[in-house]
Design a protein around this motif. Structure first.
Motif, PDB file in Angstrom:
ATOM      1  N   GLN A  54      10.056   0.825  -5.020  1.00  0.00           N
ATOM      2  CA  GLN A  54      10.139   2.271  -5.172  1.00  0.00           C
ATOM      3  C   GLN A  54       9.390   2.973  -4.039  1.00  0.00           C
ATOM      4  O   GLN A  54       8.353   2.487  -3.588  1.00  0.00           O
ATOM      5  CB  GLN A  54       9.543   2.705  -6.517  1.00  0.00           C
ATOM      6  N   PRO A  55       9.907   4.106  -3.551  1.00  0.00           N
ATOM      7  CA  PRO A  55       9.231   4.817  -2.451  1.00  0.00           C
ATOM      8  C   PRO A  55       8.011   5.586  -2.939  1.00  0.00           C
ATOM      9  O   PRO A  55       7.877   5.866  -4.141  1.00  0.00           O
ATOM     10  CB  PRO A  55      10.321   5.771  -1.953  1.00  0.00           C
ATOM     11  N   ASP A  56       7.133   5.932  -2.002  1.00  0.00           N
ATOM     12  CA  ASP A  56       5.989   6.789  -2.328  1.00  0.00           C
ATOM     13  C   ASP A  56       6.424   8.245  -2.449  1.00  0.00           C
ATOM     14  O   ASP A  56       5.857   9.015  -3.233  1.00  0.00           O
ATOM     15  CB  ASP A  56       4.912   6.673  -1.240  1.00  0.00           C
ATOM     16  N   HIS A  57       7.421   8.612  -1.650  1.00  0.00           N
ATOM     17  CA  HIS A  57       7.855  10.016  -1.618  1.00  0.00           C
ATOM     18  C   HIS A  57       9.322  10.056  -1.210  1.00  0.00           C
ATOM     19  O   HIS A  57       9.814   9.176  -0.505  1.00  0.00           O
ATOM     20  CB  HIS A  57       6.997  10.807  -0.614  1.00  0.00           C
ATOM     21  N   GLY A  58      10.022  11.099  -1.631  1.00  0.00           N
ATOM     22  CA  GLY A  58      11.426  11.251  -1.281  1.00  0.00           C
ATOM     23  C   GLY A  58      12.332  10.662  -2.350  1.00  0.00           C
ATOM     24  O   GLY A  58      11.875  10.213  -3.415  1.00  0.00           O
ATOM     25  N   SER A  59      13.623  10.662  -2.070  1.00  0.00           N
ATOM     26  CA  SER A  59      14.590  10.217  -3.073  1.00  0.00           C
ATOM     27  C   SER A  59      15.657   9.331  -2.442  1.00  0.00           C
ATOM     28  O   SER A  59      15.956   9.426  -1.254  1.00  0.00           O
ATOM     29  CB  SER A  59      15.257  11.433  -3.735  1.00  0.00           C
ATOM     30  N   ILE A  60      16.222   8.457  -3.281  1.00  0.00           N
ATOM     31  CA  ILE A  60      17.340   7.594  -2.888  1.00  0.00           C
ATOM     32  C   ILE A  60      18.509   7.921  -3.803  1.00  0.00           C
ATOM     33  O   ILE A  60      18.418   7.772  -5.031  1.00  0.00           O
ATOM     34  CB  ILE A  60      16.972   6.106  -3.025  1.00  0.00           C
ATOM     35  N   TRP A  61      19.604   8.391  -3.201  1.00  0.00           N
ATOM     36  CA  TRP A  61      20.815   8.671  -3.974  1.00  0.00           C
ATOM     37  C   TRP A  61      21.798   7.533  -3.793  1.00  0.00           C
ATOM     38  O   TRP A  61      22.084   7.111  -2.675  1.00  0.00           O
ATOM     39  CB  TRP A  61      21.445   9.978  -3.499  1.00  0.00           C
ATOM     40  N   ARG A  62      22.310   7.009  -4.894  1.00  0.00           N
ATOM     41  CA  ARG A  62      23.340   5.976  -4.867  1.00  0.00           C
ATOM     42  C   ARG A  62      24.576   6.517  -5.571  1.00  0.00           C
ATOM     43  O   ARG A  62      24.460   7.177  -6.602  1.00  0.00           O
ATOM     44  CB  ARG A  62      22.845   4.702  -5.562  1.00  0.00           C
ATOM     45  N   HIS A  63      25.733   6.229  -5.037  1.00  0.00           N
ATOM     46  CA  HIS A  63      26.965   6.688  -5.685  1.00  0.00           C
ATOM     47  C   HIS A  63      27.010   6.150  -7.112  1.00  0.00           C
ATOM     48  O   HIS A  63      26.736   4.956  -7.341  1.00  0.00           O
ATOM     49  CB  HIS A  63      28.184   6.204  -4.891  1.00  0.00           C
ATOM     50  N   PRO A  64      27.341   7.001  -8.078  1.00  0.00           N
ATOM     51  CA  PRO A  64      27.259   6.585  -9.495  1.00  0.00           C
ATOM     52  C   PRO A  64      28.058   5.325  -9.835  1.00  0.00           C
ATOM     53  O   PRO A  64      27.654   4.548 -10.698  1.00  0.00           O
ATOM     54  CB  PRO A  64      27.808   7.806 -10.246  1.00  0.00           C
ATOM     55  N   THR A  65      29.192   5.130  -9.176  1.00  0.00           N
ATOM     56  CA  THR A  65      30.026   3.969  -9.512  1.00  0.00           C
ATOM     57  C   THR A  65      29.892   2.821  -8.511  1.00  0.00           C
ATOM     58  O   THR A  65      30.566   1.796  -8.653  1.00  0.00           O
ATOM     59  CB  THR A  65      31.506   4.393  -9.585  1.00  0.00           C
TER      60      THR A  65
END
Length: 647
Positions: A54-65
């Motif tokens: 897991q990152p310390d800061h920020g976000s990871i977006w993954r396609h739902p499918t």
């Protein structure tokens, strides 16, 4: 369609910054190579994508499918699991749904019927009803024997089984961490073709430059916490990166010059602190903060060989040598002469007998039949791919120097900490036990230990595994400058092309054939029907003492205009090879002038009437000069052939 996106992502381990407000987007169908120095955090980045970290800061977006599958760098354990079980483990969640569904079918209450309906929808969404067919399809595609246990398989076949566990998931994004480790050349080319046919997105880490060049549609570089995307091939990336580094160096030089000027000004005294100069003082403080926040690029490794005195001209001479184990013929009637200065690459599948031949050449194994004559004054340094020469419980210092505070390199004493710094080990890291090191770090320790020993014969068994590309290129330069003899086992096609002057190819049933040049030269010279596969019958004749076998030269291959047997990447010669090619005409001219002088001297009427010792000395010089001219000419033809084939 975007499969994944990093937004302002940051991650640190203590003082080590892995990512610093990084941005990344991966689209469907892209094949991206992730490059960076050892320790930059490439494997950690893959773990972020897969969700293991897991990152310390920020976000990871993954396609739902989107389904993400990963092939780890480490091999599966050689245990009693069957290949079918390993491949099916890639669908562990689907297997669990099927088992739950089967268990519920034994119940007849209304609650069970409701749960069955819910599970049925889940299984349909993941194509769970065709679980067995998917597994069988992957097994057939990868040519895997489903009933074999992992304990029965070589490292290459275990790697293939692990790939099956990833592919059976039908992933939209496939993550590969050093996929070519433990694979022979034939298996690497098979994997390359397999990945070229893969229709999903691909993000992979590899030190194999040929694979990266042939496979990647773009490069993602991880450098000092920042991710930079470079569209196009690896060779195009190298050009763009060189330009960026040059611009960075120019900008930093201008910045440092301005900072130095302001530091001189502030030291002038009270005039710098007058009210009208307060803005300049604040600007200087800002410059100092900016300079303090600069993260310098990690220095490249730098090392040199400790060369021993020259060995005798003959290193080893094998006549009619045969070796077999049980019913398998490893070497059959092999004739081979290794001379001082030879750089020989060994090519063949895993288990073909490359290590056996090395043991025979080094005198560690007595052949079943035939004669072996060994050279004199040999000082051998051996690089072991299994790292058996390293004690995992001891520190790097103790492994390299045996506890001594200094090592002798080419007659000069160097402190062990200073010496290990050349291999990118800080003073603190040098006191770390080997068991805590990464694979790339272990290989650098082996190189440090190897190069601290005086040697005129280097035996290198897969030295390129886990090394970053910059260290690989430096190792190439060091080996090219080495004046002794090199025996090299490697599955890195570019490394072989850049280092060796001839190759020994294991062609099956004990047949070992010698070819001039590197891997690409062998592809041009070999007969089309020859396959490097010990399980198939070789169509080439076995060498025997009564047969005179002419090894075709690179010039012969060019003159016949034989088409390349395998696909070659379109790229320029590397910088060091181009530089070597540019210098060769001048070296040839000088060598031929000296040869002409010696020939003219020998042609004088009273030459043989002079002192016998002097005549013998000049004739020896003539012979050596003829060999030097021939060697330079062969190298020039070899590089010209490489350039013309890649133009």
């Amino acid at each position: 369609m975007a499969l994944l996106r990093f937004d302002d992502l940051s991650l640190s381990f203590g003082t080590q910054i892995i990512l610093d407000q990084a941005e990344l987007q991966i689209e469907a169908g892209e094949r991206l190579a992730l490059v960076g120095l050892n320790g930059a955090g490439k494997s950690t980045l893959l773990k972020l994508i897969s969700g293991e970290q897991q990152p310390d800061h920020g976000s990871i977006w993954r396609h739902p499918t989107a389904r993400i599958a990963q092939l780890n760098q480490n091999l599966p354990t050689a245990d009693e699991r069957s290949v079918r079980e390993v491949v099916m483990s890639g669908l562990a969640d689907v297997v669990a749904l099927r088992q739950a569904y089967d268990a519920l079918t034994q119940r007849e209450d209304m609650l069970a019927l409701h749960e069955l309906e819910h599970l049925q929808h889940q299984l349909e969404a993941v194509d769970g009803w065709h679980l067995e067919q998917r597994v069988e399809s992957v097994l057939a595609r990868l040519e895997l024997d489903p009933d074999k246990t992992l304990a029965e398989l070589s490292g290459g076949w275990r790697r293939r089984a692990a790939l099956g566990a990833a592919l059976v998931q039908n992933p939209d994004l496939l993550l590969l961490d050093e996929p070519t480790n433990h694979l022979d050349i034939e298996a690497i080319e098979w994997m390359e073709q397999m990945l070229l046919e893969f229709r999903g997105g691909l993000l992979f880490i590899s030190h194999d430059r040929r694979l990266v060049e042939d496979l990647a549609t773009g490069i993602i570089e991880l450098d000092r916490g920042h991710l930079t995307a470079f569209p196009g091939s690896y060779s195009r990336y190298l050009e763009q990166k060189a330009a960026l580094l040059e611009e960075e160096a120019r900008h930093q030089a201008e910045f440092d010059k301005k900072l130095a000027q302001e530091e001189r000004w502030i030291r002038q005294g009270i005039k710098a602190r007058r009210t009208r100069n307060e803005g300049r003082v604040r600007a200087l403080e800002a410059l100092r903060r900016e300079r303090g926040q600069r993260r310098e690029r990690q220095g490249a490794a730098r090392f040199n060989l400790d060369e021993a005195q020259k060995s005798g001209k003959l290193v080893a001479d094998l006549q009619q040598v045969s070796v077999s184990f049980a019913d398998q013929m490893i070497l059959k009637d092999l004739n081979l002469t290794v001379q001082r200065g030879d750089r020989i690459g060994l090519i063949g599948p895993n288990g073909a007998g490359k290590s056996t031949l090395l043991k025979v050449i080094l005198g560690d194994l007595t052949p079943d039949s035939g004669q072996v004559k060994y050279g004199t004054q040999l000082k051998v340094a051996y690089f072991d791919q299994l790292r058996d020469t390293l004690d995992p419980e001891k520190t790097i210092i103790d492994n390299v120097s045996g506890g001594r505070e200094s090592v002798d390199i080419n007659g000069r004493s160097r402190h062990i900490i200073s010496y290990l710094a050349d291999f990118l080990f800080s003073a603190e890291r040098a006191r770390t036990p080997v068991k805590a090191l990464s694979g790339g770090e272990c290989n650098r320790v082996l190189l440090a230990k190897l190069f601290s020993q005086p040697a005129n014969l280097l035996v290198l068994d897969e030295p390129t595994n886990d090394l970053d590309i910059e260290t690989l290129e430096l190792l190439e330069e060091i080996l090219l400058a080495f004046e002794g003899t090199i025996l090299l086992v490697s599955h890195d096609r570019s490394f072989l092309d850049n280092v060796v002057t001839s190759t020994l190819v294991f062609e099956g049933e004990g047949v070992v054939q010698e070819y001039v040049g590197g891997y690409q030269d062998w592809l041009r010279q070999r007969a089309p029907e020859v396959k490097v596969n010990p399980s198939k019958t070789s169509r080439q004749k076995t060498l025997s003492a009564s047969e005179e076998v002419k090894v075709p030269s690179v010039a012969d291959a060019i003159q016949r205009q034989e088409p390349p047997i395998a696909k070659t990447s379109v790229r320029k010669l590397s910088y060091k090879l181009q530089r070597e090619l540019d210098q060769l005409p001048e070296q040839l001219e000088s060598a031929e002038a000296e040869l002409a002088r010696l020939q003219a001297l020998c042609a004088e009427p009273d030459f043989y009437s002079t002192d016998h010792a002097q005549v013998a000395q000049i004739l020896a010089q003539l012979e050596a000069q003829e060999a030097s001219v021939e060697q330079l000419m062969e190298r020039w033809l070899e590089l010209e052939a490489m350039q013309s084939s890649e133009a």
